[in-house]
Design an enzyme around this catalytic site. Structure first.
Site, PDB file in Angstrom:
ATOM      1  CG  ASP A  32      -6.096  -2.054 -15.141  1.00  0.00           C
ATOM      2  OD1 ASP A  32      -5.923  -1.472 -16.061  1.00  0.00           O
ATOM      3  OD2 ASP A  32      -6.749  -3.146 -14.828  1.00  0.00           O
ATOM      4  CB  SER A  33      -8.413   1.889 -15.992  1.00  0.00           C
ATOM      5  OG  SER A  33      -8.767   0.872 -16.654  1.00  0.00           O
ATOM      6  CE1 TYR A  64      -8.022   5.713 -16.756  1.00  0.00           C
ATOM      7  CE2 TYR A  64      -5.854   4.566 -17.101  1.00  0.00           C
ATOM      8  CZ  TYR A  64      -6.630   5.529 -16.365  1.00  0.00           C
ATOM      9  OH  TYR A  64      -6.129   6.265 -15.349  1.00  0.00           O
ATOM     10  N   GLY A  65     -10.572   2.274 -22.207  1.00  0.00           N
ATOM     11  CA  GLY A  65     -10.776   1.719 -23.355  1.00  0.00           C
ATOM     12  C   GLY A  65     -11.130   2.757 -24.247  1.00  0.00           C
ATOM     13  CB  CYS A  96      -4.198  -0.849 -18.152  1.00  0.00           C
ATOM     14  SG  CYS A  96      -5.350  -0.210 -19.126  1.00  0.00           S
ATOM     15  CB  THR A  98      -6.183   0.969 -22.694  1.00  0.00           C
ATOM     16  OG1 THR A  98      -7.336  -0.092 -23.100  1.00  0.00           O
ATOM     17  CG2 THR A  98      -6.551   2.152 -23.431  1.00  0.00           C
ATOM     18  CB  CYS A 208      -8.376  -6.537 -21.830  1.00  0.00           C
ATOM     19  SG  CYS A 208      -9.070  -5.513 -20.519  1.00  0.00           S
ATOM     20  CB  THR A 209      -4.982  -6.707 -17.382  1.00  0.00           C
ATOM     21  OG1 THR A 209      -5.464  -5.389 -17.108  1.00  0.00           O
ATOM     22  CG2 THR A 209      -3.572  -6.655 -18.044  1.00  0.00           C
ATOM     23  CG  HIS A 210     -10.578  -5.666 -16.470  1.00  0.00           C
ATOM     24  ND1 HIS A 210      -9.863  -4.774 -16.741  1.00  0.00           N
ATOM     25  CD2 HIS A 210     -11.260  -5.381 -15.602  1.00  0.00           C
ATOM     26  CE1 HIS A 210      -9.945  -3.494 -16.032  1.00  0.00           C
ATOM     27  NE2 HIS A 210     -11.109  -4.280 -15.028  1.00  0.00           N
TER      28      HIS A 210
END
Length: 287
Positions: A32-33, A64-65, A96, A98, A208-210
């Site tokens: 992921d970023s 990255y968004g 991620c 994105t 979003c994985t966050h």
């Protein structure tokens, strides 16, 4: 209070019984970023606890968004290649949204191992909604990308889809993992477009994985009965199937480890968090 669901899975997953030995401990790269991919890693590790895991995050180019598609593709290829040169990878999970929406074709063309991506769970959300209003909470990049709108056109034509893009939520999730509190008034401000609706979404896709890292706080702010859906459990099942279908996998007895692109004070502070997730060390990946 809102309710957290996982795509096509409303009960907790039990770990697959372990018969893993040193001969069958293949390496899984989760990328992921930032640290949002840890939410996906948790689901995969819960189902497959005995694999060798590497977590790589791009703290140099994060987030990255709002990066260009060309930049993201080249960057992800570079990082996965660098890990692959150091470890025999059985599978790569691009945790991620994105990066997944733009880089999967290039990754699958470059590498022979399976590559799993994360896409917004539009399809199950459209099936679950009762009032026909589905919210997609994602980065601005994911909200704007053609791929996302194609998913909506394919699976949610009978629903009203409310799109909400926020990079601030990504920052809040990162801060939470560093031990900072998430201010609910800030969440309410971000979600105001939905909270002010006469009929807000009753089902919200965490695109979003966050964002699963903020599920507890989101459930406090969203209307009673709102469902939150993420793709973590579905990704775990897909990973388990792909691992089970491969032959002659290279195993390792190495400890789980994490890679970042630059070591600094932030990564020093993050190391105890990563150790809590089962990663013994954090190293800089030369790219």
């Amino acid at each position: 209070m809102a309710t957290l669901l996982q795509e096509e899975n409303t009960t907790s997953l039990e770990a697959i019984p372990s018969n893993t030995t040193a001969k069958t401990r293949p390496t899984v790269l989760v990328f992921d970023s930032g640290v949002g991919g840890l939410s996906v890693y948790q689901e995969v590790r819960q189902l497959l606890p005995d694999l060798h895991y590497i977590y790589a995050f791009d703290n140099v180019a994060f987030p990255y968004g709002e990066k260009s598609e060309e930049f993201i593709v080249e960057r992800v290829l570079e990082i996965v290649s660098a890990v692959q040169q150091r470890h025999p990878l059985a599978i790569v999970i691009i945790a991620c949204n994105t990066a997944s929406t733009v880089s999967l074709p290039a990754l699958r063309e470059r590498f022979t191992f399976p590559v799993v991506g994360v896409v917004p769970a539009i399809k199950p959300a459209a099936r679950l909604t009762a009032n026909g209003v589905v919210g997609l909470l994602a980065t601005r990049g994911t909200v704007q990308r053609t791929y996302t709108h194609e998913l909506i056109a394919r699976f949610a034509t009978d629903c009203k889809i409310e799109l909400l893009g926020s990079s601030e939520l990504v920052e809040l999730a990162e801060a939470k993992l560093h031990g900072e509190a998430v201010p609910l008034p800030t969440l309410k401000k971000i979600l105001h477009p939905w909270l002010s609706m006469r009929e807000p979404p009753d089902t919200v896709v965490l695109g979003c994985t966050h964002f699963p890292l903020l599920a507890e706080e989101l459930m406090q702010v969203l209307p009673e009965g709102t469902r939150l859906i993420d793709s973590g459990a579905a990704i775990a099942r897909r990973t388990a199937w792909l691992i089970s279908t491969q032959e002659n996998l290279v195993s390792t007895q190495e400890d789980n480890l994490a890679y970042c692109m630059a070591l600094n004070e932030d990564t020093d502070a993050l190391l105890p968090v990563l150790q809590g997730y089962g990663f013994k060390s954090l190293k800089k990946l030369p790219v």
